[in-house]
Write a protein that holds these residues in place. Structure first.
Motif, PDB file in Angstrom:
ATOM      1  N   ASP A   3       3.803  -2.382  -8.150  1.00 13.02           N
ATOM      2  CA  ASP A   3       4.356  -2.237  -6.788  1.00 13.02           C
ATOM      3  C   ASP A   3       5.599  -1.378  -6.764  1.00 13.02           C
ATOM      4  O   ASP A   3       5.751  -0.498  -5.919  1.00 13.02           O
TER       5      ASP A   3
ATOM      6  N   MET B 203      -8.210  -3.974  -1.138  1.00 13.21           N
ATOM      7  CA  MET B 203      -7.124  -3.014  -1.352  1.00 13.21           C
ATOM      8  C   MET B 203      -6.376  -2.760  -0.038  1.00 13.21           C
ATOM      9  O   MET B 203      -5.158  -2.610  -0.029  1.00 13.21           O
TER      10      MET B 203
ATOM     11  N   ASP C 115       0.065  -5.634   2.907  1.00 14.34           N
ATOM     12  CA  ASP C 115       1.026  -6.621   2.425  1.00 14.34           C
ATOM     13  C   ASP C 115       2.249  -5.951   1.816  1.00 14.34           C
ATOM     14  O   ASP C 115       3.376  -6.397   1.988  1.00 14.34           O
ATOM     15  N   LEU C 116       2.015  -4.847   1.098  1.00 12.28           N
ATOM     16  CA  LEU C 116       3.089  -4.194   0.370  1.00 12.28           C
ATOM     17  C   LEU C 116       3.916  -3.250   1.242  1.00 12.28           C
ATOM     18  O   LEU C 116       5.129  -3.142   1.083  1.00 12.28           O
TER      19      LEU C 116
ATOM     20  N   GLN D 154      -2.733   5.169 -11.223  1.00 10.58           N
ATOM     21  CA  GLN D 154      -3.921   4.398 -11.587  1.00 10.58           C
ATOM     22  C   GLN D 154      -3.816   2.951 -11.096  1.00 10.58           C
ATOM     23  O   GLN D 154      -2.750   2.329 -11.160  1.00 10.58           O
ATOM     24  N   LYS D 155      -4.945   2.442 -10.614  1.00 11.18           N
ATOM     25  CA  LYS D 155      -5.006   1.026 -10.212  1.00 11.18           C
ATOM     26  C   LYS D 155      -5.259   0.177 -11.465  1.00 11.18           C
ATOM     27  O   LYS D 155      -6.030   0.622 -12.317  1.00 11.18           O
ATOM     28  N   PRO D 156      -4.767  -1.012 -11.617  1.00  7.76           N
ATOM     29  CA  PRO D 156      -3.821  -1.627 -10.675  1.00  7.76           C
ATOM     30  C   PRO D 156      -2.414  -1.052 -10.863  1.00  7.76           C
ATOM     31  O   PRO D 156      -1.936  -0.961 -11.987  1.00  7.76           O
ATOM     32  N   PHE D 157      -1.819  -0.687  -9.739  1.00  5.17           N
ATOM     33  CA  PHE D 157      -0.494  -0.061  -9.847  1.00  5.17           C
ATOM     34  C   PHE D 157       0.597  -1.126  -9.852  1.00  5.17           C
ATOM     35  O   PHE D 157       0.386  -2.285  -9.446  1.00  5.17           O
TER      36      PHE D 157
ATOM     37  N   ILE E 277      -3.972  -5.355   0.386  1.00  6.16           N
ATOM     38  CA  ILE E 277      -2.835  -5.210  -0.533  1.00  6.16           C
ATOM     39  C   ILE E 277      -1.838  -4.171  -0.001  1.00  6.16           C
ATOM     40  O   ILE E 277      -0.619  -4.394   0.001  1.00  6.16           O
TER      41      ILE E 277
END
Lengths: 615, 120
Positions: B108, B15, B21-22, B103-106, B18
Motif C-alpha cells: 500500500d 481488486m 478502500d485504499l 506487481q500485485k500484490p502491491f 481494494i
C-alpha cells in the motif's frame, strides 16, 4: 611407150605420196615432245628426233655415233642381249629407266619400246618420256600421305574415308583404343554396324540413308558402341558426304570417344534432376526473382501456397502479385537498394505474403543473392517457410500460459493482500473492514483451489484411458452439487431448479461425475444474471440424460465448436482458465457417453449429457 | 484543494474493492471494467492519473497503454500499470523504459508513494 610412161608416172606419184607421208611422219616425230629413237641390234642409235637431241644435249650427228649405253646407264652392255631377246619375243614393252644428258645430269624416263623387222633388218623403235615431274609429284604425294598418316595415327579419335556404302578406304587414328579392334580388322571387312549398340542402330541407319541420298550433307550424332571387350562406349561422329556430279560418292568423318564426357553430363543431369525434384517436393516455398522483381522460378508448393496453378506466376512481378498492398512499397524499396548494392541482403526475416484470394500468410524467409559468372547480382533466391499456423500456435500457447498464470496469480495475490490487510487491521485494532477482507481471502482461496484442481484433474484425465467404476446414484450426485451451488447462484441473483427424482443407479465414477456436473453448473452460474438454472435427469431403458440449462448470455456461434477444447474460454472477461468444459467432455468420454450443447446468444445455453447406465 | 481524479481500469471485483478502500478517502476514483469504458472516461472526464490492469476483457492493458500514449492529449498522463504478470510488465519496460509498473500484490505504502510522486 606410153604405157610405161604412164606406169612410171604412177610409180613416181606413188613415190611422191610416200615421200610426203614420210616427211609428215618425220616432222611429227621430230616435233613430238617425246624422245624417239631407232636402235639396232648392237644398241647403236640409228635415228633420233629433235626432242631427244634437245633433252640429252647432244647434236644429232653426235647421237648417231653413240649407243644406248651412252645415254641410258641402266642398259649396260651386258644387259642388252637379254633385253633384245625379250623384246623380240614380246614385240613391245614399257619400262622405266634413266637417261643421262651430255652434262651428266640424269632424269627418269618411261620408255615404250617396239620391235621392228624391216626388210630383214631388226630395229628397236623407242619413245622415251621424261617423267621426272610426275615422279616428283608422286614422291610428294607419297610423302604427304606418309605425313598425313603419321598425323592421323597420332590424333586421338578415328578419321575415315569410306565409300557411300560405308566400306572404309581409309581408317586411321586410335582405332584400337576406342574399339578394341585393330584397324586392319575393319579394312579387311569387319563392319562398323556390328559394333554399334543395338538400341542406337535404328538412328544410325537413318543417318546413313540421309548421307547416301542428300548431297553435301553433314551429320552429327552421338551413339554407343560395344567394344571388343564388351564395354559400352559413347562416340561422337561427324560425317560429311563428298559429291561427284552432285551425287554423294564418299563419306569422310571422324569419331571421338565421349564416354567420360557423357558420364559427367549424366551426372550433372542427374544432379540437376535431383535438384529440380527437390524443389518440387520441398515443403517450403522456393522463389527466385530477378533484379526487376520478376519471378523466374517458383516451385510447386510455392504456387500451391499462394493459391495459383503450377507455373502461373512465372514471369509475374513478385511484389505486385504476392505481397499485401500495404507492404509493397517498403519491400520494393529495400529490394531495390539490395540489388544496387546499397544495402546488404537481409538473410532471415518474417514477412506476410498475399495469396490469390487475398488472404495473408506469414512466411519466414531465408535469402541469398543470385550472381552471374562475373559476380554481378542478377536476383535473389529465397526459401520460405509458412509459419502462419506456427505463429498462431505460438501465440495461442503464449496466451494460454499468460491466462493460466493470470488465473492462478490473481487469487494468490488477493489472498496475500487480504491476509496482509487483516494482519495490519488486527495489529491496529481497526476491524471495520475485516469481514470484507475475510470474504476476499475465503473466496480467492476457493478459486485458487478450484483452478489448481482443474489443472491437475485435466492433467490426470489427459493420460487416463480407463477409470474405476462403481454403482453411482446420479440423482444424489446432482442433489449434492445443486445444494452446494445454491449460495453461489444466489450471489448473481439466480435460482437453481432441480426436481429430485427417484433413485437412478448407473455404473460410473462418482467423483468424476460430481466434477462434471459441478463444472456445468459453475459455468451457468458464472454467465447468468437474475436468471434461472434448471437441472434435470431423464432415465430411459439403457441411458440417463442429465440436462443443465440456463437463461444466461449464451455462447457465440463461432465459439460453440471450440468450447470443449482445453484453455478455450467462452468469454474472455470471465475468470478461470478454460478447462471446465474440456474436463466435462473427457469425463463423459471415459463413461462412453455423449455431451451436446445448444446455445442462443443472449438467451441461454443447454448442455445435455447422455450416459449408459451399464447395470 | 479539490481531490485529484484517478481512473482505475480493473475487471477484478475484489481488486476494485481494494482500490476503493485504499484510495477513495484521498482521491476521487472512477472505476471501470474494461478498456472501452476507460477510453470513454478519458474522453469525458479530466483524469489526473490512471491505474491500469494488464489482463482486461476486451484487450490487453499494454495495448491500450500504447494506444493512448500515441495520442497527444494523453502523452503526459501519468499511468501506473498494475498486474500479477511480471513478465508482461518486463516486456513493456523493455520497449518503454519510462513506463511505471507495479506487481500485485502491491505494498500500500509503495503504491501511495508512487501516486503522490506522479501527481506532483
Amino acid at each position: 611407150m606410153p604405157e610405161d610412161i604412164e606406169k612410171l608416172k604412177k610409180e613416181l606419184e606413188k613415190c611422191k605420196a610416200d615421200k610426203d607421208m614420210l616427211e609428215l611422219a618425220e616432222f611429227s616425230i621430230n616435233k613430238s615432245y617425246e624422245e624417239v629413237f631407232w636402235i639396232d641390234k648392237d644398241a647403236k642409235i640409228i635415228r633420233v628426233n629433235d626432242y631427244a637431241c634437245k633433252m640429252l644435249g647432244y647434236k644429232k650427228e653426235e647421237l648417231l655415233k653413240m649407243t644406248v649405253h651412252d645415254i641410258d646407264p641402266v642398259f649396260t652392255k651386258d644387259l642388252w642381249p637379254k633385253h633384245w631377246e625379250d623384246l623380240k619375243k614380246n614385240k613391245s614393252q614399257v619400262i622405266k629407266s634413266i637417261h643421262k644428258t651430255k652434262e651428266g645430269k640424269e632424269y627418269p624416263v618411261e620408255i615404250s619400246i617396239n620391235y621392228l623387222n624391216y626388210n630383214g633388218r631388226e630395229y628397236n623403235f623407242a619413245y622415251a618420256k621424261d617423267i621426272s615431274q610426275r615422279e616428283c609429284a608422286l614422291q610428294r604425294l607419297k610423302d604427304a600421305e606418309e605425313k598425313y598418316r603419321t598425323f592421323l595415327e597420332n590424333l586421338i579419335g578415328i578419321y575415315y574415308k569410306a565409300n557411300i556404302n560405308g566400306i572404309p578406304v581409309l581408317f586411321e587414328g586410335t582405332v584400337k583404343d576406342i574399339t578394341g579392334y585393330d584397324k586392319e580388322e575393319f579394312i579387311k571387312g569387319l563392319s562398323w554396324d556390328k559394333i554399334i549398340h543395338p538400341e542406337d542402330f535404328k538412328n544410325m541407319k537413318d543417318s546413313w540413308e540421309l548421307l547416301a541420298k542428300a548431297p553435301n550433307t553433314s551429320v552429327n550424332r552421338e551413339y554407343r558402341i560395344i567394344r571388343k571387350d564388351g564395354a559400352v562406349r559413347w562416340l561422337h561422329e561427324i560425317t560429311r558426304n563428298i559429291c561427284e556430279n552432285n551425287k554423294p560418292k564418299y563419306l569422310i568423318g571422324s569419331l571421338h570417344d565421349i564416354t567420360e564426357k557423357r558420364l559427367i553430363q549424366d551426372e550433372i543431369g542427374q544432379a540437376k534432376e535431383d535438384a529440380e525434384e527437390y524443389l518440387e517436393i520441398a515443403a517450403n516455398i522456393i522463389v527466385a526473382i530477378d533484379t526487376k522483381g520478376k519471378i523466374t522460378l517458383l516451385n510447386k508448393n510455392g504456387h500451391k501456397l499462394l493459391g495459383y496453378k503450377e507455373k502461373e506466376l512465372i514471369g509475374k512481378n513478385w511484389f505486385n502479385t504476392c505481397l499485401p498492398k500495404e507492404q509493397r512499397d517498403e519491400v520494393k524499396k529495400v529490394f531495390q537498394n539490395c540489388m544496387e548494392g546499397k544495402l546488404n541482403l537481409v538473410q532471415h526475416y518474417d514477412n506476410p505474403i498475399m495469396t490469390k484470394d487475398g488472404s495473408k500468410k506469414i512466411i519466414r524467409w531465408y535469402n541469398t543473392y543470385l550472381k552471374d559468372k562475373t559476380g554481378n547480382i542478377i536476383g535473389t533466391l529465397s526459401s520460405g517457410q509458412d509459419i502462419t499456423e506456427k505463429q498462431k500456435i505460438d501465440e495461442l500457447k503464449s496466451n494460454i500460459l499468460r491466462d493460466v498464470s493470470h488465473e492462478l496469480k490473481t487469487p494468490a495475490s488477493l489472498i496475500t493482500y487480504a491476509a496482509r490487510k487483516l494482519k495490519e487491521q488486527v495489529a491496529n485494532g481497526e476491524l471495520n473492514n475485516m469481514h470484507t477482507y475475510l470474504r476476499i481471502l475465503n473466496k480467492n482461496a476457493d478459486r485458487l483451489n478450484h483452478e489448481i484442481s482443474s489443472i491437475l484433474e485435466m492433467g490426470r484425465l489427459e493420460t487416463t484411458e480407463d477409470i474405476a467404476k462403481d454403482k453411482v446414484n446420479v440423482c444424489s450426485v446432482i442433489s449434492g452439487v445443486v445444494n452446494y451451488y445454491r449460495d453461489v447462484a444466489a450471489r448473481n441473483h439466480n435460482k437453481i431448479i432441480y426436481h429430485k427424482k427417484a433413485e437412478c443407479i448407473i455404473k460410473g465414477n462418482e467423483n468424476l461425475l460430481k466434477l462434471c456436473v459441478s463444472n456445468l453448473i459453475d459455468n451457468s452460474a458464472k454467465f447468468t444474471r437474475n436468471g434461472k438454472i434448471s437441472v434435470s435427469l431423464l432415465k430411459t431403458g439403457k441411458t440417463v440424460t442429465i440436462t443443465v440449462k440456463d437463461t444466461g448470455k449464451g455462447i457465440g456461434k463461432n465459439k460453440l465448436k471450440y468450447i470443449f477444447n482445453p484453455f478455450v474460454k467462452v468469454d474472455q472477461s470471465s475468470t478461470g482458465i478454460g478447462l471446465g468444459l474440456s474436463i466435462c467432455k473427457k469425463i463423459v468420454d471415459l463413461h462412453k457417453g455423449q455431451i451436446k450443447v445448444k446455445s442462443v446468444h443472449g438467451k441461454g445455453t443447454e448442455f445435455k449429457i447422455t450416459l449408459p447406465r451399464g447395470v | 484543494m479539490a481531490k485529484k481524479t484517478i481512473l482505475v481500469v480493473e475487471d477484478e471485483e475484489d481488486m476494485q474493492y481494494i482500490y476503493q478502500d485504499l484510495l477513495a478517502k484521498k482521491y476521487h476514483l472512477i472505476v471501470v471494467n474494461n478498456a472501452e469504458h476507460a477510453a470513454l472516461k478519458l474522453k469525458q472526464e479530466k483524469i489526473d492519473l490512471m491505474l491500469l490492469d494488464i489482463i482486461l476483457p476486451d484487450k490487453t492493458g499494454d495495448e491500450f497503454f500504447k494506444e493512448i500514449k500515441q495520442k497527444k492529449k494523453f502523452k503526459k498522463l501519468p499511468v501506473i500499470i498494475i498486474s500479477v504478470l511480471g513478465d508482461m510488465m518486463d516486456e513493456l519496460k523493455r520497449t518503454d523504459p519510462d513506463v511505471v509498473c507495479m506487481q500485485k500484490p502491491f505494498d500500500d505504502k509503495v503504491l501511495l508513494g508512487k501516486i503522490d510522486e506522479l501527481l506532483k
